[in-house]
Scaffold this motif. Structure first.
Motif, short mmCIF file in Angstrom:
data_model
loop_
_atom_site.label_atom_id
_atom_site.label_comp_id
_atom_site.label_asym_id
_atom_site.label_seq_id
_atom_site.Cartn_x
_atom_site.Cartn_y
_atom_site.Cartn_z
N SER A 23 40.48 18.02 74.08
CA SER A 23 41.28 17.94 75.31
C SER A 23 40.78 18.90 76.38
N THR A 24 39.92 19.87 76.00
CA THR A 24 39.38 20.80 77.00
C THR A 24 37.97 20.39 77.45
N TYR A 25 37.52 19.22 77.03
CA TYR A 25 36.19 18.70 77.39
C TYR A 25 35.05 19.35 76.61
N LYS A 26 35.38 19.94 75.46
CA LYS A 26 34.30 20.43 74.60
C LYS A 26 33.79 19.27 73.76
N LEU A 27 32.47 19.25 73.52
CA LEU A 27 31.89 18.16 72.73
C LEU A 27 32.23 18.35 71.25
N GLU A 28 32.72 17.27 70.63
CA GLU A 28 33.05 17.33 69.20
C GLU A 28 32.11 16.47 68.36
N GLY A 29 31.49 15.44 68.98
CA GLY A 29 30.60 14.57 68.22
C GLY A 29 30.39 13.26 68.95
N THR A 30 30.04 12.22 68.18
CA THR A 30 29.90 10.89 68.77
C THR A 30 30.56 9.88 67.83
N ILE A 31 30.86 8.72 68.40
CA ILE A 31 31.42 7.65 67.56
C ILE A 31 30.77 6.32 67.97
N GLY A 32 30.43 5.51 66.96
CA GLY A 32 29.74 4.26 67.24
C GLY A 32 30.41 3.06 66.58
N LYS A 33 30.05 1.88 67.10
CA LYS A 33 30.64 0.62 66.60
C LYS A 33 30.39 0.42 65.11
N THR A 34 29.15 0.64 64.68
CA THR A 34 28.81 0.34 63.28
C THR A 34 29.65 1.19 62.33
N LYS A 35 29.81 2.47 62.66
CA LYS A 35 30.59 3.38 61.81
C LYS A 35 32.04 2.91 61.74
N ILE A 36 32.59 2.50 62.88
CA ILE A 36 33.99 2.05 62.90
C ILE A 36 34.15 0.78 62.06
N LEU A 37 33.23 -0.16 62.26
CA LEU A 37 33.35 -1.44 61.53
C LEU A 37 33.17 -1.23 60.03
N ASN A 38 32.28 -0.33 59.65
CA ASN A 38 32.11 -0.01 58.22
C ASN A 38 33.36 0.61 57.64
N GLU A 39 34.02 1.45 58.44
CA GLU A 39 35.22 2.16 57.99
C GLU A 39 36.37 1.20 57.71
N ILE A 40 36.46 0.13 58.50
CA ILE A 40 37.60 -0.78 58.31
C ILE A 40 37.23 -2.00 57.46
N LEU A 41 36.00 -2.00 56.96
CA LEU A 41 35.56 -3.13 56.13
C LEU A 41 36.13 -2.99 54.72
N GLY A 42 36.96 -3.95 54.33
CA GLY A 42 37.49 -3.97 52.97
C GLY A 42 36.51 -4.71 52.07
N LEU A 43 37.00 -5.19 50.93
CA LEU A 43 36.11 -5.89 50.00
C LEU A 43 35.63 -7.22 50.56
N GLU A 44 36.56 -7.94 51.19
CA GLU A 44 36.18 -9.27 51.68
C GLU A 44 36.47 -9.51 53.14
N ARG A 45 37.16 -8.55 53.79
CA ARG A 45 37.52 -8.77 55.20
C ARG A 45 37.72 -7.43 55.90
N PHE A 46 37.75 -7.51 57.21
CA PHE A 46 38.06 -6.31 57.99
C PHE A 46 39.56 -6.04 57.90
N GLU A 47 39.93 -4.79 57.61
CA GLU A 47 41.35 -4.42 57.55
C GLU A 47 41.76 -3.85 58.90
N ILE A 48 42.15 -4.78 59.79
CA ILE A 48 42.37 -4.44 61.20
C ILE A 48 43.45 -3.38 61.38
N ASP A 49 44.46 -3.36 60.48
CA ASP A 49 45.55 -2.38 60.60
C ASP A 49 45.03 -0.95 60.59
N ARG A 50 43.90 -0.76 59.90
CA ARG A 50 43.36 0.59 59.80
C ARG A 50 42.93 1.15 61.16
N LEU A 51 42.73 0.25 62.12
CA LEU A 51 42.33 0.71 63.46
C LEU A 51 43.41 1.55 64.12
#
Ligand code: AMP
Length: 151
Positions: free
Chosen positions: A53-81
């Motif tokens: 919140s003070t504009y200090k850099l904490e890291g980066t976030i990308g699409k692939t990482k997010i999609l991998n995170e919400i990927l279940g066994l057979e489908r995307f678990e959209i609620d996790r978003l």
């Protein structure tokens, strides 16, 4: 004509080539993952910086990482978003450069990344340096003829 045209390539600093923070899309550590995915999809970027919140850099976030995170066994678990926050998924071990660093410093940092974040001495976010910006300067230098033999 660019002001940088006559400047030696190696004399350029990151400040000469970076995209300033006010023009950079970013998300904050406490944003829900859904917000980050919306920013990424709407902007078309594959990753964006994460700030506190003070504009200090904490890291980066990308699409692939997010999609991998919400990927279940057979489908995307959209609620996790909405259950997860940016800080649960972001990458914190990212290279950083300073405005005063040289083009060569930027070039080294960009070998493994499409963009790197620019911070000040205290870690506050100043902007990003992209591969595109560096490649444009190198192309300008080649076409200016400075690299031709005998010059
Ligand atoms: P480019 O070299 O312009 O294709 O940019 C490479 C990457 O840098 C993009 O995929 C984004 O991850 C990031 N990027 C470039 N411009 C911006 C911007 N204005 N805001 C946020 N991220 C950006």
């Amino acid at each position: 004509m660019s002001l940088l045209q006559d400047q030696e390539l190696t004399a350029l600093t990151i400040a000469d080539m970076m995209i300033p923070s006010e023009k950079v899309a970013h998300v904050q550590v406490n944003n829900p993952l859904e917000h980050a995915l919306l920013v990424l999809v709407k902007s078309g970027y594959s990753a964006v910086p994460v700030l506190d919140s003070t504009y200090k850099l904490e890291g980066t976030i990308g699409k692939t990482k997010i999609l991998n995170e919400i990927l279940g066994l057979e489908r995307f678990e959209i609620d996790r978003l909405s259950d997860l926050q940016v800080k649960d998924v972001m990458v914190t071990d990212v290279p950083r450069v300073l405005k005063e660093d040289t083009l060569v410093d930027g070039l080294k940092a960009l070998i493994d990344y499409p963009f790197v974040c620019v911070v000040d001495g205290e870690g506050y976010f100043d902007g990003i340096l992209t591969r595109r910006a560096i490649l444009k300067e190198i192309r300008k230098d080649i076409y200016s003829g400075k690299n031709k033999q005998g010059r």
